[in-house]
Design a protein around this motif. Structure first.
Motif, mmCIF file in Angstrom:
data_model
loop_
_atom_site.group_PDB
_atom_site.id
_atom_site.type_symbol
_atom_site.label_atom_id
_atom_site.label_comp_id
_atom_site.label_asym_id
_atom_site.label_seq_id
_atom_site.Cartn_x
_atom_site.Cartn_y
_atom_site.Cartn_z
ATOM 1 N N TRP A 1 8.590 -5.834 -8.552
ATOM 2 C CA TRP A 1 10.028 -6.050 -8.368
ATOM 3 C C TRP A 1 10.512 -5.526 -7.022
ATOM 4 O O TRP A 1 11.381 -6.144 -6.372
ATOM 5 N N VAL A 2 9.964 -4.410 -6.579
ATOM 6 C CA VAL A 2 10.376 -3.867 -5.282
ATOM 7 C C VAL A 2 9.949 -4.802 -4.148
ATOM 8 O O VAL A 2 10.726 -5.082 -3.222
ATOM 9 N N LEU A 3 8.710 -5.306 -4.213
ATOM 10 C CA LEU A 3 8.248 -6.246 -3.178
ATOM 11 C C LEU A 3 9.072 -7.524 -3.164
ATOM 12 O O LEU A 3 9.210 -8.181 -2.117
ATOM 13 N N ALA A 4 9.622 -7.876 -4.325
ATOM 14 C CA ALA A 4 10.409 -9.107 -4.405
ATOM 15 C C ALA A 4 11.744 -9.000 -3.676
ATOM 16 O O ALA A 4 12.362 -10.033 -3.375
ATOM 17 N N ILE A 5 12.208 -7.785 -3.371
ATOM 18 C CA ILE A 5 13.528 -7.634 -2.724
ATOM 19 C C ILE A 5 13.537 -8.251 -1.328
ATOM 20 O O ILE A 5 14.369 -9.136 -1.046
ATOM 21 N N PRO A 6 12.663 -7.833 -0.388
ATOM 22 C CA PRO A 6 12.694 -8.480 0.923
ATOM 23 C C PRO A 6 12.294 -9.946 0.872
ATOM 24 O O PRO A 6 12.794 -10.759 1.664
ATOM 25 N N LEU A 7 11.417 -10.301 -0.075
ATOM 26 C CA LEU A 7 11.020 -11.699 -0.178
ATOM 27 C C LEU A 7 12.140 -12.563 -0.737
ATOM 28 O O LEU A 7 12.275 -13.740 -0.380
ATOM 29 N N GLY A 8 12.982 -11.992 -1.604
ATOM 30 C CA GLY A 8 14.151 -12.717 -2.074
ATOM 31 C C GLY A 8 15.130 -12.998 -0.944
ATOM 32 O O GLY A 8 15.714 -14.086 -0.862
ATOM 33 N N ALA A 9 15.286 -12.016 -0.056
ATOM 34 C CA ALA A 9 16.151 -12.233 1.117
ATOM 35 C C ALA A 9 15.593 -13.348 1.992
ATOM 36 O O ALA A 9 16.342 -14.192 2.511
ATOM 37 N N LEU A 10 14.274 -13.369 2.144
ATOM 38 C CA LEU A 10 13.619 -14.425 2.923
ATOM 39 C C LEU A 10 13.890 -15.794 2.288
ATOM 40 O O LEU A 10 14.210 -16.767 2.985
ATOM 41 N N SER B 1 0.827 -1.212 0.000
ATOM 42 C CA SER B 1 0.000 0.000 0.000
ATOM 43 C C SER B 1 0.858 1.257 0.000
ATOM 44 O O SER B 1 0.586 2.217 -0.739
ATOM 45 N N ARG B 2 1.906 1.291 0.829
ATOM 46 C CA ARG B 2 2.748 2.482 0.924
ATOM 47 C C ARG B 2 3.511 2.745 -0.370
ATOM 48 O O ARG B 2 3.723 3.900 -0.758
ATOM 49 N N LEU B 3 3.960 1.699 -1.030
ATOM 50 C CA LEU B 3 4.687 1.894 -2.292
ATOM 51 C C LEU B 3 3.825 2.640 -3.301
ATOM 52 O O LEU B 3 4.315 3.504 -4.030
ATOM 53 N N GLU B 4 2.547 2.315 -3.336
ATOM 54 C CA GLU B 4 1.654 2.937 -4.311
ATOM 55 C C GLU B 4 1.180 4.309 -3.839
ATOM 56 O O GLU B 4 1.173 5.271 -4.606
ATOM 57 N N ASP B 5 0.780 4.401 -2.555
ATOM 58 C CA ASP B 5 0.167 5.636 -2.052
ATOM 59 C C ASP B 5 1.186 6.738 -1.779
ATOM 60 O O ASP B 5 0.904 7.923 -1.998
ATOM 61 N N VAL B 6 2.359 6.378 -1.264
ATOM 62 C CA VAL B 6 3.349 7.368 -0.835
ATOM 63 C C VAL B 6 4.422 7.595 -1.896
ATOM 64 O O VAL B 6 4.808 8.735 -2.177
ATOM 65 N N TYR B 7 4.904 6.506 -2.496
ATOM 66 C CA TYR B 7 6.041 6.617 -3.408
ATOM 67 C C TYR B 7 5.637 6.558 -4.878
ATOM 68 O O TYR B 7 6.496 6.698 -5.757
ATOM 69 N N GLY B 8 4.350 6.339 -5.166
ATOM 70 C CA GLY B 8 3.884 6.314 -6.552
ATOM 71 C C GLY B 8 4.430 5.162 -7.374
ATOM 72 O O GLY B 8 4.526 5.251 -8.595
ATOM 73 N N ILE B 9 4.768 4.069 -6.714
ATOM 74 C CA ILE B 9 5.317 2.899 -7.405
ATOM 75 C C ILE B 9 4.206 1.871 -7.564
ATOM 76 O O ILE B 9 3.637 1.398 -6.574
#
Length: 414
Positions: free
Chosen positions: A267-276, A252-260
């Protein structure tokens, strides 16, 4: 020539085991795609269906609620008629549910209710799929260290599904927003075919216990192993709650705050999930059959998760957020294979289906509770939600130390 024949047979057995592990790993991968693939699409669903964030979160939650209710029954049946006989029909049922949700979004003028119904049917299928994989690993791989490695691969497939989900979900939704629902039946059918072709288990035709006797067996398991089992159950549920709450928040924050949005958000959400995912794979390899490593791996992962989430509200930089959420992912990835292995190594084979069904139910409770909790608390900003999640992760670490006492440790039985 005899040694070449023996070598050929050994190579064949190794290839067969590899195919079996691939078939087993496909199930958590598919089930994770069926749920997590929707997370980056929820804001788009809110716009197209004219629903609130809480209503969109119910598309995740209702799937999990139904799974929670039916997982113990699926585990009970799998102990009696065999794991494969439960898993394959469940995958087909989940495929029907995904197709129903997609059809409703495509063809029905007011589709939300039908989509919820489809998601509930998916949850019913999920109840007999991934939770039954954990005891099936123990059935197929009697060697404890080999079973632990396979569990690490299964958990890695689960977490890799979480990495792939936001990317694939955003890509499919970029074509038409309801395409992710139609992709799920395809994945389910592929996984079911792999189970049919690659998994060979002896047919089990045991007569089911009367329900009263089943309850007595469950009571005896908890009387004998209750302390550490309850700890594993609660910690597993807390970790999944924290994971799905912070994913909902971050999406939600990526879209509402950062316009992503769109593929960029995937791809951005995949970063922490890739670490997991990487942490889960490494933990599965490292713990082997050593219960002390399992305990302290789960404790360290929970503490790392708590520390990372507590620091997020103190920063506004997206790059710092992603770094901290990646550390949080490492903590969850380190803890989950340890919890899975504690059950597989600590429970008799004949009881694993029943025990893992309860464990999976607690994990699904966390999945169900995370998105609505995030939708409610993040109205007040990042602080209230993330400090609460940090506290829950720290509680999980404390419970590991207090309740899980492997053999060889003072007071240990698990």
């Amino acid at each position: 020539m005899e040694w070449t024949v023996q070598l050929s047979k050994a190579a064949g057995r190794k290839a067969g085991r590899g195919r079996a592990v691939a078939a087993l790993a496909s199930i958590p991968l598919v089930m994770t795609l069926g749920n997590s693939m929707l997370i980056p699409v929820l804001p788009a669903m809110e716009r197209h269906l004219d629903i609130t964030p809480l209503q969109s979160s119910l598309l995740i939650t209702m799937y999990s609620v139904v799974a929670i209710l039916f997982i113990p029954l699926a585990g009970y049946i799998s102990d009696r008629i065999g794991r494969k006989m439960v898993i394959v029909p469940s995958l087909l049922l989940a495929a029907v549910g995904g197709g129903l949700a997609g059809w409703a979004a495509w063809r029905v003028s007011d589709p939300y209710g039908w989509m919820i119904a489809g998601r509930m049917l998916q949850g019913l299928g999920a109840a007999g799929a991934f939770p039954i994989v954990l005891p099936l690993v123990g059935d197929l791989f009697p060697d404890e260290e080999e079973a632990s490695r396979c569990l690490g691969t299964v958990e890695t497939a689960n977490t890799f599904g979480k990495v792939l989900s936001p990317i694939l979900g955003a890509m499919l939704a970029g074509i038409i927003w309801f395409f992710p629902f139609f992709s799920f039946p395809v994945f389910c059918l592929l996984s079911a075919a792999m189970m049919v072709w690659f998994i060979q288990v002896p047919a089990r035709r045991e007569r089911p216990l009367p329900f009263r006797d089943f309850i007595a067996v469950v009571a005896e398991i908890f009387r004998r192993e209750g302390r550490w089992l309850i700890g594993v159950f609660v910690i597993g549920g807390l970790l999944m709650l924290v994971l799905f709450a912070f994913l909902f928040f971050l999406s939600s924050r990526l879209e509402d705050v950062y316009g992503i949005d769109g593929m960029r958000k995937g791809w951005v959400l995949a970063i922490p999930l890739g670490a997991l995912c990487l942490a889960s794979f490494a933990a599965g390899k490292a713990i082997g059959d050593r219960k002390q490593r399992m305990k302290w791996g789960a404790a360290a992962g929970s503490v790392l998760l708590a520390a990372a989430l507590a620091l997020v509200p103190l920063h506004s930089s997206l790059s710092v957020w992603l770094a901290l959420f990646s550390v949080a992912g490492i903590g969850i990835g380190a803890a989950l294979p340890c919890l899975d292995a504690l059950i597989t190594e600590g429970i008799e084979k004949s009881e694993r289906g029943t025990v893992t069904s309860f464990y999976s139910s607690l994990r699904f409770i966390g999945v169900a509770a995370g998105p609505p909790l995030a939708a409610w608390l993040m109205k007040g900003g990042a602080g209230p939600l993330l400090f609460l999640l940090s506290g829950l992760a720290l509680l999980g670490g404390a419970l590991v130390v207090w309740l899980i006492r492997p053999e060889g440790e003072k007071g240990g039985r698990g």
